[in-house]
Design a protein around this motif. Structure first.
Motif, mmCIF file in Angstrom:
data_model
loop_
_atom_site.group_PDB
_atom_site.id
_atom_site.type_symbol
_atom_site.label_atom_id
_atom_site.label_comp_id
_atom_site.label_asym_id
_atom_site.label_seq_id
_atom_site.Cartn_x
_atom_site.Cartn_y
_atom_site.Cartn_z
ATOM 1 N N ARG A 133 4.248 4.422 -6.945
ATOM 2 C CA ARG A 133 2.951 3.795 -7.211
ATOM 3 C C ARG A 133 1.827 4.827 -7.356
ATOM 4 N NH1 ARG A 133 3.356 -1.632 -3.376
ATOM 5 N NH2 ARG A 133 4.474 -2.914 -4.910
ATOM 6 N N PRO A 134 1.812 5.893 -6.538
ATOM 7 C CA PRO A 134 0.796 6.926 -6.777
ATOM 8 C C PRO A 134 0.889 7.523 -8.181
ATOM 9 C CG PRO A 134 1.694 7.187 -4.583
ATOM 10 C CD PRO A 134 2.539 6.141 -5.266
ATOM 11 N N GLU A 135 2.115 7.682 -8.692
ATOM 12 C CA GLU A 135 2.279 8.221 -10.046
ATOM 13 C C GLU A 135 1.792 7.222 -11.093
ATOM 14 O OE1 GLU A 135 6.123 11.156 -9.966
ATOM 15 O OE2 GLU A 135 6.515 9.021 -9.670
ATOM 16 N N ILE A 136 2.152 5.956 -10.901
ATOM 17 C CA ILE A 136 1.736 4.925 -11.861
ATOM 18 C C ILE A 136 0.213 4.805 -11.881
ATOM 19 C CG2 ILE A 136 1.821 2.461 -12.404
ATOM 20 C CD1 ILE A 136 4.640 2.457 -11.083
ATOM 21 N N GLY A 137 -0.379 4.746 -10.680
ATOM 22 C CA GLY A 137 -1.835 4.659 -10.602
ATOM 23 C C GLY A 137 -2.506 5.878 -11.204
ATOM 24 N N GLY A 138 -1.934 7.051 -10.934
ATOM 25 C CA GLY A 138 -2.481 8.283 -11.495
ATOM 26 C C GLY A 138 -2.414 8.295 -13.011
ATOM 27 N N ASN A 139 -1.306 7.795 -13.563
ATOM 28 C CA ASN A 139 -1.163 7.734 -15.020
ATOM 29 C C ASN A 139 -2.148 6.740 -15.636
ATOM 30 O OD1 ASN A 139 0.879 9.637 -15.083
ATOM 31 N ND2 ASN A 139 2.514 8.126 -14.895
ATOM 32 N N ASN A 186 -4.258 7.309 -0.712
ATOM 33 C CA ASN A 186 -3.894 6.623 0.528
ATOM 34 C C ASN A 186 -3.549 5.181 0.194
ATOM 35 O OD1 ASN A 186 -4.658 8.686 2.716
ATOM 36 N ND2 ASN A 186 -6.530 8.590 1.494
ATOM 37 N N ASN A 187 -2.911 4.502 1.119
ATOM 38 C CA ASN A 187 -2.604 3.102 0.843
ATOM 39 C C ASN A 187 -2.558 2.259 2.103
ATOM 40 O OD1 ASN A 187 0.177 4.194 1.523
ATOM 41 N ND2 ASN A 187 0.665 2.028 1.194
ATOM 42 N N GLU A 188 -2.790 0.970 1.904
ATOM 43 C CA GLU A 188 -2.584 -0.075 2.903
ATOM 44 C C GLU A 188 -1.718 -1.128 2.228
ATOM 45 O OE1 GLU A 188 -6.695 -0.018 5.521
ATOM 46 O OE2 GLU A 188 -6.686 -1.082 3.604
ATOM 47 N N LYS A 189 -0.428 -1.137 2.564
ATOM 48 C CA LYS A 189 0.545 -2.035 1.943
ATOM 49 C C LYS A 189 0.533 -1.846 0.424
ATOM 50 C CE LYS A 189 0.447 -5.346 5.740
ATOM 51 N NZ LYS A 189 0.226 -6.748 6.166
ATOM 52 N N ASP A 190 0.171 -2.893 -0.332
ATOM 53 C CA ASP A 190 0.254 -2.820 -1.796
ATOM 54 C C ASP A 190 -1.018 -2.303 -2.454
ATOM 55 O OD1 ASP A 190 2.852 -3.870 -1.784
ATOM 56 O OD2 ASP A 190 2.100 -5.934 -1.756
ATOM 57 N N THR A 191 -2.019 -1.986 -1.655
ATOM 58 C CA THR A 191 -3.290 -1.502 -2.200
ATOM 59 C C THR A 191 -3.404 0.005 -1.987
ATOM 60 O OG1 THR A 191 -4.380 -3.628 -1.801
ATOM 61 C CG2 THR A 191 -5.800 -1.713 -2.099
ATOM 62 N N THR A 232 -4.366 -2.328 -6.769
ATOM 63 C CA THR A 232 -3.378 -3.155 -6.077
ATOM 64 C C THR A 232 -2.223 -3.468 -7.025
ATOM 65 O OG1 THR A 232 -5.109 -4.143 -4.716
ATOM 66 C CG2 THR A 232 -3.001 -5.296 -4.791
ATOM 67 N N PHE A 233 -0.994 -3.338 -6.506
ATOM 68 C CA PHE A 233 0.211 -3.546 -7.310
ATOM 69 C C PHE A 233 0.941 -4.818 -6.876
ATOM 70 C CE2 PHE A 233 -0.509 1.036 -7.306
ATOM 71 C CZ PHE A 233 -0.316 1.383 -8.637
ATOM 72 N N ASN A 234 1.677 -5.411 -7.830
ATOM 73 C CA ASN A 234 2.573 -6.510 -7.468
ATOM 74 C C ASN A 234 3.975 -5.962 -7.212
ATOM 75 O OD1 ASN A 234 3.742 -6.027 -9.973
ATOM 76 N ND2 ASN A 234 2.932 -7.892 -10.936
ATOM 77 N N ALA A 235 4.937 -6.844 -7.002
ATOM 78 C CA ALA A 235 6.303 -6.417 -6.664
ATOM 79 C C ALA A 235 6.957 -5.629 -7.790
ATOM 80 C CB ALA A 235 7.155 -7.632 -6.315
ATOM 81 N N GLU A 236 6.493 -5.849 -9.029
ATOM 82 C CA GLU A 236 7.058 -5.129 -10.185
ATOM 83 C C GLU A 236 6.280 -3.854 -10.503
ATOM 84 O OE1 GLU A 236 6.536 -8.621 -10.388
ATOM 85 O OE2 GLU A 236 8.625 -8.738 -9.690
ATOM 86 N N ASN A 237 5.400 -3.448 -9.585
ATOM 87 C CA ASN A 237 4.581 -2.242 -9.764
ATOM 88 C C ASN A 237 3.619 -2.333 -10.942
ATOM 89 O OD1 ASN A 237 5.678 -1.100 -7.534
ATOM 90 N ND2 ASN A 237 6.971 0.372 -8.612
ATOM 91 N N LYS A 238 3.209 -3.547 -11.247
ATOM 92 C CA LYS A 238 2.167 -3.759 -12.244
ATOM 93 C C LYS A 238 0.828 -3.926 -11.523
ATOM 94 C CE LYS A 238 4.149 -3.945 -16.396
ATOM 95 N NZ LYS A 238 3.650 -3.163 -17.558
ATOM 96 N N ILE A 239 -0.239 -3.493 -12.162
ATOM 97 C CA ILE A 239 -1.565 -3.548 -11.544
ATOM 98 C C ILE A 239 -2.118 -4.966 -11.608
ATOM 99 C CG2 ILE A 239 -3.956 -2.747 -11.743
ATOM 100 C CD1 ILE A 239 -2.840 -0.077 -12.783
ATOM 101 N N ILE A 240 -2.499 -5.485 -10.441
ATOM 102 C CA ILE A 240 -3.072 -6.835 -10.388
ATOM 103 C C ILE A 240 -4.542 -6.808 -9.954
ATOM 104 C CG2 ILE A 240 -0.884 -8.018 -10.017
ATOM 105 C CD1 ILE A 240 -1.504 -8.089 -7.031
ATOM 106 N N GLY A 241 -5.082 -5.613 -9.783
ATOM 107 C CA GLY A 241 -6.501 -5.498 -9.459
ATOM 108 C C GLY A 241 -6.919 -4.050 -9.333
#
Length: 417
Positions: free
Chosen positions: A21-27, A79-84, A101-110
């Motif tokens: 998720r850090p990589e996905i968010g960074g991208n 940093n993270n707290e659960k899915d955020t 914030t990510f969902n279970a499929e690592n897609k951004i939901i917010g």
């Protein structure tokens, strides 16, 4: 050919889900702010968010952010707290968190832009959590390893959701003060305000009591009852709103000394009108004539007999609830402060347009016969007690500064006295 295509699709799928998720968010952030590729950034959203935020929305977002904070430079930490996840990001003019914030499929939901949120590290020996009613306050305890003066300062924030450092842009006044105190043998504790760490606990039935006062009192009681701090003098330092409600805190905290940093003595609604009119005068594009008329209309209603606990927030200043405002209407700080019998220090910056010398002089006049009350004015300091020049404005907070050393020396002198 069909088998080859299937293999490629499987490889791409595995590659995507293998990314953290850090990589996905960074991208996502890189696509949006470095490559300016809104189309690619949009592919990171889940289908619902993608239907609500268009590619054009993302294209329009970048120049808005760039205008406020300058060009994006880099991600400093994640940093993270659960899915955020919180991507602490460095822009030319400021640093902040991009909250994703990510969902279970690592897609951004917010995703949101928020002030930097401090996270305690596992090996951080200065981290200390203190129970306060329904939550744990997360904070930083600094203690000198030598030359301990047996003094402990507790910091109480200004208005709004504030972290433990009272971060505003690049500035961290509470951190500056705490580290200077440490060098002079003085312990301190600063914590994340509950409206910052646990905003869900604040609602339309909450007042400044729940927002600020109760937590400050509970922290003071914790240290007063802690054997490790037996024999210490406890001092409470309140800034802005924290100083404004200091007499209320003092009623229950009963500590050795109190420090009022740029605390308003006048009602909040009166301060708001002054602030709106001042900003309009120096930056008309920020506050319009209509904005001033609206705030005056809301204040007039608040001060009238028409106001009640059933009044809608839409008719009240700053969108705060009737319950919140009723508490402040009943609070008389200039009367309450007379009940404090222990030493007090009132400090004020001359370049402060948010809380002005008018308030400083009201405190001073009210306590003119109290020999335990000290007053110090610093002509060149702003609301954060950072030195500046020229016409005071919100732009003062855009650049990085540090709390003034002359003020810090006076602070230490008062604490050690």
């Amino acid at each position: 050919m069909k088998k080859l295509l299937t293999a490629i699709l499987i490889f791409i799928s595995l590659f995507f889900f293998a990314q953290s998720r850090p990589e996905i968010g960074g991208n996502f952030i890189k696509s949006l702010f470095t490559d300016h590729n809104a189309e690619k950034a949009h592919t990171y959203f889940d289908s619902f968010v993608g239907s609500q935020i268009s590619v054009n929305d993302l294209k329009e977002l970048y120049p808005q952010i760039q205008g406020q904070m300058g060009n994006f430079k880099s991600i400093l930490e994640v940093n993270n707290e659960k899915d955020t996840y919180y991507f602490y990001s460095d822009f030319e003019k400021s640093k902040l968190d991009i909250q994703i914030t990510f969902n279970a499929e690592n897609k951004i939901i917010g995703f949101y832009f928020i002030p930097h949120k401090t996270f305690d590290k596992a090996d951080d020996k200065t981290a200390l959590k203190i129970k306060s009613d329904d939550i744990e306050l997360k904070g930083t305890l600094l203690q000198p390893t030598q030359g301990d003066q047996k003094k402990l300062v507790i910091f109480v924030h200004g208005s709004g959701p504030q972290d433990r450092d009272e971060t505003i842009g690049e500035n961290k006044p509470f951190k500056d003060i705490a580290e200077y105190l440490l060098k002079n043998g003085i312990s301190s504790y600063r914590y994340d305000k509950r409206t910052y760490s646990n905003p869900e606990t604040f609602n339309n039935q909450s007042t400044v009591e729940q927002e600020t006062i109760i937590d400050a009192v509970n922290v003071a009681k914790y240290f007063k009852a802690n054997e490790s701090f037996k024999g210490y003098q406890i001092i409470i330092l309140g800034h802005s709103q924290g100083a404004y409600v200091m007499p209320k805190i003092a009623e229950k905290a009963q500590v050795s000394k109190y420090i009022f940093m740029a605390g308003n003595a006048r009602p909040l609604q009166e301060i708001l009108i002054d602030q709106f009119e001042y900003i309009h005068k120096i930056e008309p594009s920020k506050i319009s004539v209509e904005d001033i008329q609206n705030i005056k209309k809301q204040v007039e209603f608040l001060n009238s007999k028409k106001f009640s606990l059933d009044s809608p927030t839409s008719e009240l200043p700053m969108g705060l609830s009737a319950t919140y405002w009723k508490y402040l209407l009943d609070y008389k700080p200039l009367e309450a402060v007379k009940s404090i019998k222990t030493p007090m220090l009132f400090v004020q910056g001359g370049r402060d347009y948010q809380v002005t010398e008018k308030d400083f002089n009201l405190w001073k006049n009210q306590l003119k016969s109290n020999k335990s009350a000290e007053f110090k004015l610093y002509p060149s300091l702003n609301h954060l007690f950072i030195k500046g020049s020229g016409t005071p404005s919100p732009k003062d907070y855009e650049g990085k500064g540090n709390v003034d050393e002359i003020f810090l020396k006076d602070l230490v002198q008062f604490i050690l006295k």
